[in-house]
Design a protein around this motif. Structure first.
Motif, PDB file in Angstrom:
ATOM      1  N   LEU A  60       1.927   7.243   6.877  1.00  0.00           N
ATOM      2  CA  LEU A  60       1.486   5.966   6.324  1.00  0.00           C
ATOM      3  C   LEU A  60       2.526   4.877   6.575  1.00  0.00           C
ATOM      4  O   LEU A  60       3.721   5.088   6.410  1.00  0.00           O
ATOM      5  CB  LEU A  60       1.242   6.084   4.816  1.00  0.00           C
ATOM      6  N   SER A  61       2.057   3.732   6.978  1.00  0.00           N
ATOM      7  CA  SER A  61       2.902   2.545   7.101  1.00  0.00           C
ATOM      8  C   SER A  61       1.984   1.332   6.976  1.00  0.00           C
ATOM      9  O   SER A  61       0.758   1.460   6.970  1.00  0.00           O
ATOM     10  CB  SER A  61       3.652   2.523   8.432  1.00  0.00           C
ATOM     11  N   GLU A  62       2.580   0.156   6.870  1.00  0.00           N
ATOM     12  CA  GLU A  62       1.781  -1.054   6.716  1.00  0.00           C
ATOM     13  C   GLU A  62       2.510  -2.251   7.307  1.00  0.00           C
ATOM     14  O   GLU A  62       3.734  -2.239   7.500  1.00  0.00           O
ATOM     15  CB  GLU A  62       1.487  -1.312   5.244  1.00  0.00           C
TER      16      GLU A  62
ATOM     17  N   GLN B 268       0.812  -1.216   0.000  1.00  0.00           N
ATOM     18  CA  GLN B 268       0.000   0.000   0.000  1.00  0.00           C
ATOM     19  C   GLN B 268       0.845   1.266   0.000  1.00  0.00           C
ATOM     20  O   GLN B 268       0.365   2.334  -0.374  1.00  0.00           O
ATOM     21  CB  GLN B 268      -0.919   0.007   1.230  1.00  0.00           C
ATOM     22  N   THR B 269       2.104   1.167   0.425  1.00  0.00           N
ATOM     23  CA  THR B 269       2.969   2.347   0.489  1.00  0.00           C
ATOM     24  C   THR B 269       4.184   2.226  -0.414  1.00  0.00           C
ATOM     25  O   THR B 269       5.024   3.110  -0.441  1.00  0.00           O
ATOM     26  CB  THR B 269       3.466   2.582   1.938  1.00  0.00           C
TER      27      THR B 269
ATOM     28  N   ALA C 157       5.660   6.097  -0.354  1.00  0.00           N
ATOM     29  CA  ALA C 157       5.307   7.008   0.739  1.00  0.00           C
ATOM     30  C   ALA C 157       6.460   7.959   1.045  1.00  0.00           C
ATOM     31  O   ALA C 157       6.250   9.153   1.295  1.00  0.00           O
ATOM     32  CB  ALA C 157       4.922   6.214   1.979  1.00  0.00           C
TER      33      ALA C 157
ATOM     34  N   CYS D  84       7.345   1.550   5.885  1.00  0.00           N
ATOM     35  CA  CYS D  84       6.949   2.723   5.121  1.00  0.00           C
ATOM     36  C   CYS D  84       7.680   2.609   3.800  1.00  0.00           C
ATOM     37  O   CYS D  84       8.907   2.736   3.743  1.00  0.00           O
ATOM     38  CB  CYS D  84       7.333   4.014   5.847  1.00  0.00           C
TER      39      CYS D  84
END
Length: 392
Positions: A257-259, A204-205, A248, A244
């Motif tokens: 933002l991170s995942e 996602q990032t 990002a 991250c």
């Protein structure tokens, strides 16, 4: 007093510039860490390079890369250009809002915050077709010059190949594959198809595929290359840490933002890994899986980076050798693919000459290493540093 301050400022500025010039000429750095690429260095001066203007252009690029003040100014300009959008992103994240938010990165609106994830804006097929035609012509020349070699092409569709809002594919993968003079059974592609599939298989990032996406690609490559049965994961370790990703970081969204980072585990055969003839470790999976990763958790630090050349050897003389020409998408599956071969030579032409000091010549490379199978894997522009310019 004002005059003395002006003189002092000029002296300080001259010292910085002279120090930067000395560093550029005498102690140039190898890596531009901010942009994750090899740093430009001053090229050798010759009458030809000077008259053509290439020496002047290379020197200007080297100064931009080597002088610390220049790099700091570039970072500051990028930060200022995206700051208002980053603040909007923070507000959206804090309030759980959904929607599209465009980021202007280096003068190009290339990154979107769309439905809670970061993605690139879609490319226009007609605009990129000249690049696809030029690169495919170079690759087709390679195919023609090496008729005794089995070439395979696997194109990775990324988010810029899809218009998620319109739910349409740009058609770039199909156009590129149609231009390659290879049998259809030797061409494949990792397809996105929909926003939900993209979310399932990509970070996602970050712009790379996640552990599900990379393993899906591996299972598609096994039959394409005629390798029998794929390795089956022995397990999955979830939430190894928070990441991250590069996308990002590009827009300054660190801390926003991170995942979660997860990975499959495999029972890989024993293999030696060498770079420049010396044993090396490729990636840090085991350390991260044990919770002992000393580096920042990133796709490259976990799976391995982009060396110009790295060799995987299972020491099985009964198996054939393969050359994999790719970009960073293959990092996560190199060991998996190498488990099916005797020696696996992985070359990233973006970095090959800078690391080895040699021009990559495909025909000579294959003959010297008894290679009769070549896999081309990557995403746009799928040109492998200009195959037509590398020589046969």
């Amino acid at each position: 007093m004002r005059r003395a301050a002006d003189i002092l400022f000029i002296i300080v500025l001259l010292v910085v510039l002279i120090a930067g010039l000395a560093r550029t000429l005498l102690f140039p750095k190898d890596i531009n860490a901010y942009e994750n690429r090899y740093a430009q260095k001053v090229s050798e001066l010759s009458a030809e390079s000077y008259l053509s203007g290439t020496f002047q252009e290379d020197t200007e690029a080297a100064l931009n890369d080597q002088i610390p003040l220049s790099l700091r100014m570039k970072q500051l300009c990028n930060y200022v250009s995206v700051y208002p959008t980053v603040r909007s992103l923070q507000a959206m994240v804090d309030n759980g809002l959904d929607g599209a938010l465009a980021f202007d990165v280096n003068g190009s609106s290339g990154v979107l915050f769309y439905r809670g994830i970061l993605c690139y804006t879609p490319r226009d097929l007609e605009e990129v077709t000249p690049v696809l035609e030029e690169n495919s012509a170079g690759l087709n020349a390679w195919f023609a010059e090496n008729p005794g070699v089995d070439f395979y092409a696997y194109y990775v569709e990324s988010d810029s190949m899809m218009d998620f809002e319109a739910k349409t594919n740009t058609g770039i993968a199909d156009r590129l594959l149609s231009l390659l003079a290879l049998p259809e059974e030797r061409k494949g592609a990792f397809r996105i198809g929909s926003f939900d599939r993209y979310v399932q298989y990509f970070y996602q990032t970050d712009h790379h595929w996640n552990y599900l996406g990379s393993y899906q690609a591996y299972t598609e490559l096994v039959p394409l290359l005629g390798l029998g049965e794929p390795l089956v994961p022995t397990g999955v370790q979830e939430d190894i840490g928070r990441m991250c990703g590069s996308r990002a970081k590009t827009i300054g969204a660190q801390g926003i933002l991170s995942e979660s980072f997860s990975a499959f585990t495999f029972d890989l055969p024993l293999m030696t890994i060498t770079q420049g003839g010396a044993p090396v470790a490729y990636g840090n999976e085991e350390a991260f899986l044990r919770g002992e990763g000393a580096l920042e958790l990133t796709y490259g630090n976990f799976y391995g980076g982009d060396p110009g050349e790295i060799v995987f050897d299972t020491r099985d003389p009964g198996r054939e050798n393969i050359l994999i020409l790719g970009d960073s998408y293959d990092n996560a599956i190199l060991k998996l693919l190498a488990s099916h071969f005797g020696k696996t030579y992985s070359v990233d032409l973006r970095n090959y000459q800078a690391e080895t000091g040699e021009t990559f010549r495909l025909t000579d490379y294959l003959a010297a290493r008894d290679i009769h199978k070549v896999l081309l894997i990557g995403s746009y522009p799928f040109g492998f540093a200009g195959a037509a310019d590398q020589g046969g």
